[in-house]
Design an enzyme around this catalytic site. Structure first.
Site, short mmCIF file in Angstrom:
data_model
loop_
_atom_site.label_atom_id
_atom_site.label_comp_id
_atom_site.label_asym_id
_atom_site.label_seq_id
_atom_site.Cartn_x
_atom_site.Cartn_y
_atom_site.Cartn_z
CG ASP A 1 0.55 11.77 -4.86
OD1 ASP A 1 -0.54 12.36 -4.73
OD2 ASP A 1 1.65 12.32 -4.72
CB ALA A 12 -0.94 0.00 1.20
N GLY A 38 1.94 1.60 -3.52
CA GLY A 38 0.79 1.96 -4.36
C GLY A 38 0.33 3.38 -4.17
CG ASP A 39 -0.04 6.98 -0.80
OD1 ASP A 39 -1.12 7.50 -1.13
OD2 ASP A 39 0.85 7.60 -0.17
CB SER A 40 4.55 6.46 -4.04
OG SER A 40 4.86 6.73 -2.70
#
Length: 137
Positions: free
Chosen positions: A25, A17, A20-22
């Protein structure tokens, strides 16, 4: 592309996660800059929040869930069900968990070298949020 030493399922769901967040974004920011080239950095940031917030990602995953393979769904659920000890004060717990699952799925696709599928999933997610009314549910 970066090559990882472990298989995607060997990484902790919250680590996936985090990755994946990066990824999402950067994807969202890139799309918004292309779609609104004359906007100030502040306006671009405000627009990006709509997509990268827990609520936005929760809405996105609801839209893409039906097109996920069994493996992808398992990666999403692993992230969704991961025990996170904090929830942002401005996020609904359900939205936050679904968003974490979405981010874990993106990290899982990336660490597995599934670049084309990663791009497809991010594009579908982005377009599903874009289609929502502003502010919205």
């Amino acid at each position: 592309m970066m090559r990882f030493t472990k298989r995607p399922n060997e990484y902790n769901a919250l680590v996936l996660a985090y990755m994946g967040d990066s990824l999402y974004d950067v994807y969202v920011r890139s799309r918004i800059i292309e779609e609104h080239p004359g906007r100030t950095a502040h306006r671009l940031h405000v627009e990006a929040i709509r997509f990268v917030s827990a609520h936005g990602q929760s809405e996105a995953v609801k839209a893409i869930e039906p097109i996920l393979s069994d493996e992808e769904l398992a990666a999403y659920k692993r992230g969704r069900n991961a025990k996170s000890y904090t929830v942002p004060k401005n996020a609904d717990v359900g939205d936050y968990r679904r968003a974490t699952g979405f981010e874990a799925l993106l990290g899982w696709l990336f660490t597995g070298g599934r670049e084309q599928r990663l791009k497809e999933v991010m594009e579908l997610a982005y377009n599903s949020v874009k289609a929502l009314p502003e502010g919205g549910k």
